[in-house]
Design a protein around this motif. Structure first.
Motif, short mmCIF file in Angstrom:
data_model
loop_
_atom_site.label_atom_id
_atom_site.label_comp_id
_atom_site.label_asym_id
_atom_site.label_seq_id
_atom_site.Cartn_x
_atom_site.Cartn_y
_atom_site.Cartn_z
N UNK A 219 31.64 45.22 48.35
CA UNK A 219 30.43 44.71 47.52
C UNK A 219 31.09 44.40 46.04
N UNK A 220 31.32 42.92 46.50
CA UNK A 220 32.34 42.06 44.87
C UNK A 220 30.76 41.51 44.28
N UNK A 221 30.46 41.41 43.45
CA UNK A 221 29.89 41.43 42.55
C UNK A 221 28.88 39.82 42.85
N UNK A 222 27.95 39.72 43.61
CA UNK A 222 27.05 38.49 44.13
C UNK A 222 27.74 38.27 44.51
N UNK A 223 28.40 38.67 45.98
CA UNK A 223 29.15 37.99 46.93
C UNK A 223 27.98 37.98 47.85
N UNK A 234 31.10 36.68 42.62
CA UNK A 234 32.08 37.43 40.83
C UNK A 234 33.15 37.37 41.67
N UNK A 235 33.77 37.88 40.06
CA UNK A 235 35.23 38.73 39.76
C UNK A 235 35.92 40.09 41.04
N UNK A 236 36.25 39.76 41.96
CA UNK A 236 36.57 41.24 42.62
C UNK A 236 37.82 42.17 42.33
N UNK A 237 37.34 43.42 42.57
CA UNK A 237 38.68 44.16 41.74
C UNK A 237 40.14 44.17 42.96
N UNK A 238 40.96 44.98 42.77
CA UNK A 238 41.87 44.43 43.91
C UNK A 238 41.81 45.45 44.78
N UNK A 239 40.65 46.37 45.08
CA UNK A 239 40.66 46.96 45.84
C UNK A 239 40.26 46.43 46.87
N UNK A 240 39.05 45.45 46.47
CA UNK A 240 38.56 44.71 47.20
C UNK A 240 39.24 43.59 47.59
N UNK A 241 40.20 43.23 46.56
CA UNK A 241 41.33 41.83 47.05
C UNK A 241 42.00 41.83 48.37
N UNK A 242 42.29 44.61 48.69
CA UNK A 242 43.48 44.42 49.76
C UNK A 242 42.17 44.14 50.92
N UNK A 243 41.02 45.25 50.78
CA UNK A 243 40.31 44.76 51.93
C UNK A 243 39.89 43.46 52.64
N UNK A 244 39.68 42.56 51.81
CA UNK A 244 40.11 41.04 52.13
C UNK A 244 40.73 41.07 53.00
N UNK A 245 42.31 41.29 52.63
CA UNK A 245 43.08 41.37 53.78
C UNK A 245 43.53 41.56 54.66
N UNK A 246 42.64 42.98 54.38
CA UNK A 246 43.04 43.47 55.56
C UNK A 246 41.60 43.05 56.74
N UNK A 247 41.18 42.28 56.12
CA UNK A 247 40.47 41.85 57.08
C UNK A 247 40.72 39.87 57.90
N UNK A 248 41.74 40.16 57.24
CA UNK A 248 41.94 38.75 57.97
C UNK A 248 42.27 37.76 56.94
N UNK A 249 41.67 37.39 55.47
CA UNK A 249 41.30 36.69 54.96
C UNK A 249 42.77 35.80 54.00
#
Length: 361
Positions: A219-223, A234-249
């Protein structure tokens, strides 16, 4: 009333296996569905490959799987065998299907299938209740899919996934013969994108069907899943960045300045193993070299999947507009539509349009 759930009605009916040349068409159930035994046709294992299908999901023994349109339990039973500490929620509208499913499970000593008979307007799953939602030969029967996807997403636990298998929209030796009863894979991919469902796996191990595994965006703001490989927001949290990394970003492109925390975010992104690109945009006075760097980042295929963000996504939309018009020669109306979709606001749009006009004169 959740009116879009009414499209669960055909989940078990019009089963594609009736169209196989080797299968006769016996009497239907009280709801007009094929009898459950049709779903257990002897040749189905050969082309449906249930064990291979389940292997691709890397399930944990404790997972909870919802089999939507479970029918006879063709997939529910092998799922249940894998989930030694979890369970399967087998959802269907036809009591005869679920009765058959229960008897087959009992004969096999399977006790961790919860059969759930629903009415057309029932909500099938509680929020935050399942790890995987599985649909096989089902999605093409649901007419109001774009209204339905949010219900599925709400039912998923954090990190949960949706797996969909359906027939290619072409003539096949099995499956519906009427092409109107099939969904083209690209149509489903487009629907998933609009629902912010990121397809992490597009598998090709089935002879007659596509197999997509998708995950809701964090749930990134305005994602927004801007396209199949790009998320804007918008700006992601560190947790959201970690989730993107898990998804292969692979890449995070940040348009914020150092004063807004760009350096600190860079350390987090790099620690997660992703590439970090920072183009600090402080105002509408965007430099030519900044546009060039933005375009260069977007045109490198190795950078995808990619997150592009600022604080709110306004600057993201602005750079997309300049990139598409000035560097990609895309028609202004089309580029403006894309930029607005990505988050461009009028406050930034006006000076950028003035700039575009001036540069074209």
């Amino acid at each position: 009333m959740n009116t879009h759930i009414r499209y669960f009605l055909p989940l078990a009916l019009l089963c594609p296996f009736l169209c196989s040349e080797s299968v006769s068409q016996p009497a239907r159930t009280a709801l007009g569905n094929p009898p459950p035994s049709v779903f257990e046709s002897p040749d189905r294992d050969e082309w449906q490959r249930p064990e291979w299908v389940i292997d691709q999901l890397n399930l944990k023994p404790t997972d909870i799987v919802a089999d939507i349109g479970a029918g006879s339990g063709f997939f529910s039973r092998p799922f249940a065998r894998r989930l030694t500490q979890g369970k399967v929620i087998a959802v269907d509208v036809d009591p005869e299907m679920l009765s058959f499913l229960g008897k087959k499970a009992a004969e096999s000593g399977i006790t961790n299938i919860e059969s759930r008979l629903i009415k057309p307007d029932d909500t099938p799953l509680e929020p935050n209740s399942v790890d995987l939602i599985f649909l096989s030969n089902t999605l093409h029967h649901i007419s109001s899919r774009e209204a339905y996807y949010p219900q599925l997403i709400r039912a998923l636990k954090p990190g949960g996934r949706i797996a969909n298998i359906d027939f290619y929209k072409r003539d096949l030796p099995v499956g519906p013969r009427d092409l109107d009863h099939k969904l083209a894979k690209q149509a489903v991919l487009n629907e998933f994108q609009r629902a912010n469902l990121f397809v992490s796996w597009d598998l090709s191990g089935l002879p007659y069907q596509y197999y997509l595994i998708a995950t809701p965006l964090p749930p990134i703001p305005n994602g927004l899943l801007f396209d199949a490989r790009t998320v804007t927001g918008g700006r992601p949290s560190s947790e959201q960045l970690g989730r993107l990394a898990e998804l292969g970003f692979k890449t995070v492109l940040n348009l914020q300045t150092e004063a807004e925390g760009s350096v600190a975010e860079g350390k987090i992104v790099k620690a997660l193993g992703m590439t970090y690109v920072n183009i600090p945009i402080a105002s509408h006075d965007i430099k030519t070299d900044q546009i060039s760097k933005f375009s260069e980042t977007l045109t490198k295929s190795d950078n995808y999947p990619m997150l592009i963000h600022c604080q709110s996504s306004n600057r993201v939309g602005g750079l997309i507009l300049l990139h598409e018009v000035l560097n990609q020669n895309i028609e202004l109306a089309s580029a403006l539509e894309a930029a607005r979709r990505a988050g461009l606001k009028p406050s930034l749009e006006r000076p950028l349009l003035q700039r575009i006009t001036a540069e074209r004169e």
